[in-house]
Design a protein around this motif. Structure first.
Motif, PDB file in Angstrom:
ATOM      1  N   THR A 175       0.832  -1.200   0.000  1.00 49.05           N
ATOM      2  CA  THR A 175       0.000   0.000   0.000  1.00 49.05           C
ATOM      3  C   THR A 175       0.867   1.250   0.000  1.00 49.05           C
ATOM      4  O   THR A 175       0.599   2.203  -0.746  1.00 49.05           O
ATOM      5  CB  THR A 175      -0.944  -0.003   1.220  1.00 49.05           C
ATOM      6  N   ILE A 176       1.907   1.244   0.808  1.00 51.84           N
ATOM      7  CA  ILE A 176       2.838   2.381   0.847  1.00 51.84           C
ATOM      8  C   ILE A 176       3.466   2.593  -0.523  1.00 51.84           C
ATOM      9  O   ILE A 176       3.600   3.732  -0.988  1.00 51.84           O
ATOM     10  CB  ILE A 176       3.915   2.164   1.930  1.00 51.84           C
ATOM     11  N   ALA A 177       3.844   1.523  -1.194  1.00 51.90           N
ATOM     12  CA  ALA A 177       4.447   1.638  -2.523  1.00 51.90           C
ATOM     13  C   ALA A 177       3.481   2.294  -3.512  1.00 51.90           C
ATOM     14  O   ALA A 177       3.887   3.140  -4.315  1.00 51.90           O
ATOM     15  CB  ALA A 177       4.881   0.264  -3.029  1.00 51.90           C
ATOM     16  N   LEU A 178       2.209   1.927  -3.443  1.00 56.19           N
ATOM     17  CA  LEU A 178       1.217   2.554  -4.320  1.00 56.19           C
ATOM     18  C   LEU A 178       1.068   4.038  -4.017  1.00 56.19           C
ATOM     19  O   LEU A 178       0.966   4.867  -4.931  1.00 56.19           O
ATOM     20  CB  LEU A 178      -0.142   1.865  -4.159  1.00 56.19           C
ATOM     21  N   LEU A 179       1.055   4.390  -2.745  1.00 56.12           N
ATOM     22  CA  LEU A 179       0.944   5.796  -2.368  1.00 56.12           C
ATOM     23  C   LEU A 179       2.160   6.596  -2.845  1.00 56.12           C
ATOM     24  O   LEU A 179       2.021   7.726  -3.316  1.00 56.12           O
ATOM     25  CB  LEU A 179       0.768   5.929  -0.851  1.00 56.12           C
ATOM     26  N   LYS A 180       3.330   6.003  -2.745  1.00 55.13           N
ATOM     27  CA  LYS A 180       4.538   6.670  -3.245  1.00 55.13           C
ATOM     28  C   LYS A 180       4.460   6.894  -4.752  1.00 55.13           C
ATOM     29  O   LYS A 180       4.829   7.951  -5.258  1.00 55.13           O
ATOM     30  CB  LYS A 180       5.785   5.852  -2.902  1.00 55.13           C
ATOM     31  N   ARG A 181       3.974   5.872  -5.472  1.00 54.85           N
ATOM     32  CA  ARG A 181       3.833   6.024  -6.927  1.00 54.85           C
ATOM     33  C   ARG A 181       2.823   7.108  -7.266  1.00 54.85           C
ATOM     34  O   ARG A 181       3.054   7.925  -8.168  1.00 54.85           O
ATOM     35  CB  ARG A 181       3.418   4.699  -7.567  1.00 54.85           C
ATOM     36  N   PHE A 234       9.931  18.438  -1.036  1.00 54.04           N
ATOM     37  CA  PHE A 234      11.075  17.530  -0.972  1.00 54.04           C
ATOM     38  C   PHE A 234      11.653  17.457   0.439  1.00 54.04           C
ATOM     39  O   PHE A 234      12.064  16.387   0.896  1.00 54.04           O
ATOM     40  CB  PHE A 234      12.147  17.926  -1.990  1.00 54.04           C
ATOM     41  N   ARG A 235      11.670  18.579   1.161  1.00 54.50           N
ATOM     42  CA  ARG A 235      12.132  18.546   2.562  1.00 54.50           C
ATOM     43  C   ARG A 235      11.205  17.670   3.401  1.00 54.50           C
ATOM     44  O   ARG A 235      11.660  16.884   4.227  1.00 54.50           O
ATOM     45  CB  ARG A 235      12.204  19.961   3.145  1.00 54.50           C
ATOM     46  N   TYR A 236       9.915  17.796   3.160  1.00 58.73           N
ATOM     47  CA  TYR A 236       8.946  16.977   3.893  1.00 58.73           C
ATOM     48  C   TYR A 236       9.143  15.491   3.571  1.00 58.73           C
ATOM     49  O   TYR A 236       9.121  14.643   4.448  1.00 58.73           O
ATOM     50  CB  TYR A 236       7.521  17.419   3.555  1.00 58.73           C
ATOM     51  N   MET A 237       9.350  15.206   2.297  1.00 57.61           N
ATOM     52  CA  MET A 237       9.560  13.820   1.881  1.00 57.61           C
ATOM     53  C   MET A 237      10.812  13.231   2.541  1.00 57.61           C
ATOM     54  O   MET A 237      10.811  12.057   2.926  1.00 57.61           O
ATOM     55  CB  MET A 237       9.668  13.733   0.353  1.00 57.61           C
ATOM     56  N   GLU A 238      11.857  14.028   2.678  1.00 62.11           N
ATOM     57  CA  GLU A 238      13.076  13.546   3.319  1.00 62.11           C
ATOM     58  C   GLU A 238      12.816  13.133   4.767  1.00 62.11           C
ATOM     59  O   GLU A 238      13.404  12.171   5.268  1.00 62.11           O
ATOM     60  CB  GLU A 238      14.152  14.642   3.316  1.00 62.11           C
ATOM     61  N   ARG A 239      11.926  13.856   5.446  1.00 59.94           N
ATOM     62  CA  ARG A 239      11.639  13.561   6.848  1.00 59.94           C
ATOM     63  C   ARG A 239      10.811  12.297   7.019  1.00 59.94           C
ATOM     64  O   ARG A 239      10.971  11.592   7.996  1.00 59.94           O
ATOM     65  CB  ARG A 239      10.899  14.741   7.503  1.00 59.94           C
ATOM     66  N   ILE A 240       9.900  12.045   6.086  1.00 58.47           N
ATOM     67  CA  ILE A 240       8.985  10.915   6.295  1.00 58.47           C
ATOM     68  C   ILE A 240       9.355   9.652   5.538  1.00 58.47           C
ATOM     69  O   ILE A 240       8.844   8.583   5.844  1.00 58.47           O
ATOM     70  CB  ILE A 240       7.531  11.296   5.977  1.00 58.47           C
ATOM     71  N   LEU A 241      10.193   9.754   4.533  1.00 60.77           N
ATOM     72  CA  LEU A 241      10.502   8.569   3.735  1.00 60.77           C
ATOM     73  C   LEU A 241      11.807   7.930   4.138  1.00 60.77           C
ATOM     74  O   LEU A 241      12.715   8.368   4.560  1.00 60.77           O
ATOM     75  CB  LEU A 241      10.513   8.915   2.241  1.00 60.77           C
TER      76      LEU A 241
END
Length: 88
Positions: free
Chosen positions: A41-47, A81-88
């Protein structure tokens, strides 16, 4: 067809998977099987997120660049992108 049709399809699939994960938890399914479904599910959300950001760059950012208002769009992308760095 909307510009987000591909993302919408991915998000609907993710919603179905998440509902299945919830049922698995409610039914006390095997932990590893639940974990695998959560990861799928996480992979689908990332896509879906990647597709949305790509469309944003192809449309909104491109239009802002043509109109000379690129600075705000660049700041928005940097924030994402800063937000993505924190959560991914």
């Amino acid at each position: 067809m909307t510009k987000h049709a591909q993302s919408l399809k991915l998000l609907n699939t993710a919603r179905g998977q998440l509902e299945a994960v919830i049922r698995m938890v409610e039914e006390n399914a095997y932990c590893v099987d639940i974990s695998k479904q959560i990861l799928a599910t996480i992979a689908l959300l990332k896509r879906a997120n990647s597709v949305i950001l790509k469309k944003h760059i192809e449309t909104c950012v491109k239009n802002a660049l043509q109109q000379g208002d690129f600075e705000n769009k660049l700041k928005e992308l940097e924030e994402v992108f800063r937000y993505m760095e924190r959560i991914l």
